[in-house]
Design a protein around this motif. Structure first.
Motif, PDB file in Angstrom:
ATOM      1  N   LEU A  53      39.754  47.276  42.140  1.00  0.00           N
ATOM      2  CA  LEU A  53      41.013  47.882  42.563  1.00  0.00           C
ATOM      3  C   LEU A  53      42.201  46.998  42.189  1.00  0.00           C
ATOM      4  O   LEU A  53      43.272  47.503  41.815  1.00  0.00           O
ATOM      5  N   ASP A  54      42.030  45.690  42.286  1.00  0.00           N
ATOM      6  CA  ASP A  54      43.080  44.775  41.826  1.00  0.00           C
ATOM      7  C   ASP A  54      43.351  44.958  40.335  1.00  0.00           C
ATOM      8  O   ASP A  54      44.503  45.021  39.895  1.00  0.00           O
ATOM      9  N   GLU A  55      42.280  45.022  39.548  1.00  0.00           N
ATOM     10  CA  GLU A  55      42.435  45.199  38.098  1.00  0.00           C
ATOM     11  C   GLU A  55      43.151  46.510  37.774  1.00  0.00           C
ATOM     12  O   GLU A  55      43.936  46.585  36.829  1.00  0.00           O
ATOM     13  N   LEU A  56      42.867  47.523  38.572  1.00  0.00           N
ATOM     14  CA  LEU A  56      43.460  48.838  38.332  1.00  0.00           C
ATOM     15  C   LEU A  56      44.857  48.980  38.932  1.00  0.00           C
ATOM     16  O   LEU A  56      45.554  49.950  38.654  1.00  0.00           O
ATOM     17  N   GLY A  57      45.254  48.025  39.775  1.00  0.00           N
ATOM     18  CA  GLY A  57      46.575  48.089  40.406  1.00  0.00           C
ATOM     19  C   GLY A  57      46.669  49.114  41.507  1.00  0.00           C
ATOM     20  O   GLY A  57      47.712  49.741  41.720  1.00  0.00           O
ATOM     21  N   ILE A  58      45.571  49.290  42.253  1.00  0.00           N
ATOM     22  CA  ILE A  58      45.524  50.293  43.320  1.00  0.00           C
ATOM     23  C   ILE A  58      45.688  49.619  44.677  1.00  0.00           C
ATOM     24  O   ILE A  58      45.046  48.602  44.966  1.00  0.00           O
ATOM     25  N   GLU A  59      46.536  50.178  45.514  1.00  0.00           N
ATOM     26  CA  GLU A  59      46.779  49.660  46.851  1.00  0.00           C
ATOM     27  C   GLU A  59      45.552  49.878  47.736  1.00  0.00           C
ATOM     28  O   GLU A  59      44.919  50.921  47.678  1.00  0.00           O
ATOM     29  N   GLN A 107      37.104  45.394  45.659  1.00  0.00           N
ATOM     30  CA  GLN A 107      38.443  44.808  45.710  1.00  0.00           C
ATOM     31  C   GLN A 107      38.873  44.260  44.355  1.00  0.00           C
ATOM     32  O   GLN A 107      40.026  44.430  43.934  1.00  0.00           O
ATOM     33  N   THR A 108      37.942  43.614  43.658  1.00  0.00           N
ATOM     34  CA  THR A 108      38.254  43.063  42.344  1.00  0.00           C
ATOM     35  C   THR A 108      38.673  44.164  41.380  1.00  0.00           C
ATOM     36  O   THR A 108      39.653  44.033  40.637  1.00  0.00           O
ATOM     37  N   SER A 153      31.890  40.600  32.892  1.00  0.00           N
ATOM     38  CA  SER A 153      31.762  41.873  32.191  1.00  0.00           C
ATOM     39  C   SER A 153      32.332  43.025  33.014  1.00  0.00           C
ATOM     40  O   SER A 153      32.892  43.977  32.462  1.00  0.00           O
ATOM     41  N   VAL A 154      32.201  42.949  34.349  1.00  0.00           N
ATOM     42  CA  VAL A 154      32.753  43.987  35.214  1.00  0.00           C
ATOM     43  C   VAL A 154      34.271  43.904  35.226  1.00  0.00           C
ATOM     44  O   VAL A 154      34.966  44.916  35.062  1.00  0.00           O
ATOM     45  N   ARG A 155      34.783  42.695  35.411  1.00  0.00           N
ATOM     46  CA  ARG A 155      36.243  42.525  35.375  1.00  0.00           C
ATOM     47  C   ARG A 155      36.800  42.989  34.034  1.00  0.00           C
ATOM     48  O   ARG A 155      37.823  43.671  33.958  1.00  0.00           O
ATOM     49  N   GLY A 156      36.117  42.583  32.958  1.00  0.00           N
ATOM     50  CA  GLY A 156      36.594  42.935  31.625  1.00  0.00           C
ATOM     51  C   GLY A 156      36.579  44.425  31.378  1.00  0.00           C
ATOM     52  O   GLY A 156      37.527  44.989  30.810  1.00  0.00           O
ATOM     53  N   ALA A 157      35.510  45.092  31.832  1.00  0.00           N
ATOM     54  CA  ALA A 157      35.422  46.538  31.642  1.00  0.00           C
ATOM     55  C   ALA A 157      36.498  47.262  32.449  1.00  0.00           C
ATOM     56  O   ALA A 157      37.102  48.236  31.976  1.00  0.00           O
ATOM     57  N   ALA A 158      36.749  46.781  33.662  1.00  0.00           N
ATOM     58  CA  ALA A 158      37.803  47.380  34.486  1.00  0.00           C
ATOM     59  C   ALA A 158      39.170  47.161  33.846  1.00  0.00           C
ATOM     60  O   ALA A 158      40.011  48.067  33.823  1.00  0.00           O
ATOM     61  N   SER A 159      39.387  45.968  33.330  1.00  0.00           N
ATOM     62  CA  SER A 159      40.659  45.666  32.669  1.00  0.00           C
ATOM     63  C   SER A 159      40.864  46.534  31.435  1.00  0.00           C
ATOM     64  O   SER A 159      41.959  47.038  31.176  1.00  0.00           O
ATOM     65  N   THR A 160      39.784  46.738  30.667  1.00  0.00           N
ATOM     66  CA  THR A 160      39.870  47.565  29.468  1.00  0.00           C
ATOM     67  C   THR A 160      40.252  48.996  29.813  1.00  0.00           C
ATOM     68  O   THR A 160      41.115  49.608  29.166  1.00  0.00           O
TER      69      THR A 160
END
Length: 535
Positions: free
Chosen positions: A148-154, A145-146, A67-74
């Motif tokens: 930031l990865d989803e958001l594409g942030i260095e 980290q997960t 749910s966290v990954r999905g919300a970040a991806s959304t």
């Protein structure tokens, strides 16, 4: 020569820390990936090895919920209808009130989008379920980290290694530092910071069965799960407009070990303030349950106290409780010491000065009919200046020795490896940043507040660069149930029933984003008078 130093420093930091999508070449050469060291069989929540992130990931029982990954991806994929509002703001002159107002409204609207609120809620509740103590913040670090990865942030990892493992358990190294913006060394850089560790407290908060702490004896009783979430929310919003950020770099600092472990001091020692581009200003915040939700408060100068801890061992001679004349009673000495310590404040410093010496723990003996051979006294020392803290610490040491000697005992005293300096808001920066706090506050003004004797290791960063630390009210709740949310949100920090008002999450994200964008413009234009017009 400056170019060579910048290159060598960037290269050294890339070797020291595991780096994700961050350039080890001079700024301007972006998106150079660095291979991660092999960390064995670390796995994500699907059971597959973690690859491609370059992050230092360690095993943990907690899995990052889908749910966290999905919300970040959304949030990452959502198109926010902002238009070129940030670009227009940076290009505007200091008297362009319309551009400033448009930016304020756009940030508030983005912070309160349904998708953003879902992301903030899911992230915060996941962090709350999995509290990590200082220097052991595995789950929090992997969550950051997960996302930031989803958001594409260095970002880079491995920050805040524990240099006092004889005092605090855990190797540390769970800090994360991200970057958004141009990355140019010839442009301004500012820091936004959030702390991430929990406390060794058994949670008693009611009404949160679906996300109560799953770690017995540990909880987020100081709101750090909310702090991380607010900065991640700000990161998501800033990433959305990164192409319009032409005036510099925003450094996102997710810091471990605030609760006594001096995690920020470790990060400063590891090169946080020496990174290129070098940060010129820093901002932090803390949720504050004694202020109503929606308010923002701070003050110029000292806001939070310098703090030190002590542990005193008093050694006497044990024996039978029926024959005290054959013993040297350490409990009597310890009891006298508690009273004597209070005279340090009342009789050795000016009534106009501020200081606190608090005894918070006494332990001695194991049986009702035995006078023990030793007693232990623990507590804290606090003051609004480093000079006063050092003076009080010396006085405590002298009082311990003289009191123990008076009762025929020996004594030893241990202080913490790193006392905290006071958190001091830079007077010049405060004159500017108070306007940003006012425009975010739902009251439309910044509340002035008296200094508090709580300690905060943001102070180590504020010693290095001009900084402002804000208190964000969260204590009122009150939607449809008279005064309080369920649970009520006015319990004090470190209380076992402490609860975060989740309505504060978008407010914190909004404050971070406004501070970042407006400070970059102010620094890039070099116009300190600009704030008088636009705020």
């Amino acid at each position: 020569m400056m170019f060579a130093r910048s290159f060598l420093l960037s290269l050294a930091l890339c070797v020291l820390f595991q780096v994700h999508h961050i350039s080890c070449l001079p700024f301007g050469s972006r998106k150079v990936e660095v291979e991660a060291a092999d960390h064995g069989n670390d796995e994500d929540d699907e059971g597959a090895p973690i690859t491609g992130s370059g992050s230092t990931t360690r095993t943990s029982k907690g899995k990052i919920p889908a749910s966290v990954r999905g919300a970040a991806s959304t949030v990452s994929k959502k198109e926010f209808a902002t238009g070129p509002v940030v670009e227009t703001y940076f290009a505007s002159t200091s008297d362009a009130q319309d551009a400033s107002d448009a930016l304020k409204e756009a940030i508030r609207r983005m912070s309160n989008e349904d998708e953003m609120k879902t992301f903030l809620r899911e992230t915060r509740r996941s962090l709350h379920r999995h509290p990590d103590l200082m220097y052991q913040e595995d789950f929090a670090s992997r969550t950051i980290q997960t996302i930031l990865d989803e958001l594409g942030i260095e970002y880079s990892t491995g920050w805040a290694k524990n240099t006092h493992q004889d005092v605090y358990p855990g190797a540390g190294g769970y800090g994360v530092v991200g970057h958004i913006g141009t990355g140019r060394a010839d442009q301004p850089c500012i820091i936004l910071r959030a702390d991430m560790d929990a406390l060794p407290i058994r949670e008693a908060t009611e009404g949160i069965a679906t996300f109560k702490s799953e770690a017995p004896g540990r909880m987020h009783a100081c709101g750090h799960d909310g702090h991380v979430t607010m900065l991640l929310g700000a990161a998501a919003l800033l990433k959305k407009v990164e192409s319009q950020i032409t005036a510099g770099t925003i450094r996102l600092v997710f810091q471990p070990a605030e609760e006594g472990g001096a995690g920020m001091k470790r990060m400063v020692e590891e090169g946080l303030v020496d990174m290129e581009p070098k940060a010129q200003q820093a901002f932090g915040m803390h949720v504050w349950p004694t202020l109503p939700t929606g308010t923002v408060a701070t003050r110029p100068g000292p806001l939070l106290a310098a703090a030190e801890t002590f542990e005193i061992d008093i050694h006497g001679k044990g024996g039978h409780a029926a024959m005290p004349h054959l013993t040297i009673d350490p409990i009597v000495a310890a009891s006298a010491l508690v009273g004597n310590l209070q005279t340090i404040i009342s009789r050795t410093i000016s009534p106009l000065e501020s200081g606190v010496v608090s005894v918070t723990q006494i332990s001695a003996g194991d049986a009702f009919n035995v006078i023990p051979a030793s007693a232990t006294v623990r507590g804290t020392i606090r003051a609004l200046s480093t000079e006063m803290l050092v003076y009080l610490r010396d006085r405590v040491g002298s009082m311990v020795g003289s009191t123990a000697s008076l009762y025929g005992c020996n004594s030893t005293i241990k202080f913490s490896p790193d006392y905290y300096p006071p958190t001091v808001n830079d007077e010049g920066l405060f004159a500017w940043s108070k306007g940003v706090g006012a425009l975010v506050s739902r009251e439309g003004k910044l509340r002035d507040i008296e200094p508090t004797m709580g300690g905060e290791d943001f102070a180590f960063l504020a010693q290095e660069i001009p900084s402002t630390f804000f208190l964000v009210g969260q204590g009122s709740g009150g939607h449809g149930n008279q005064k309080y949310h369920v649970p009520r949100t006015d319990y004090g920090l470190h209380h076992p029933s402490f609860a975060l008002d989740e309505d504060v999450l978008p407010i914190g994200a909004e404050l971070h984003v406004n501070l970042a964008l407006r400070s970059l413009k102010q620094l890039s234009q070099g116009d300190e008078e600009m704030v008088k017009v636009e705020l």
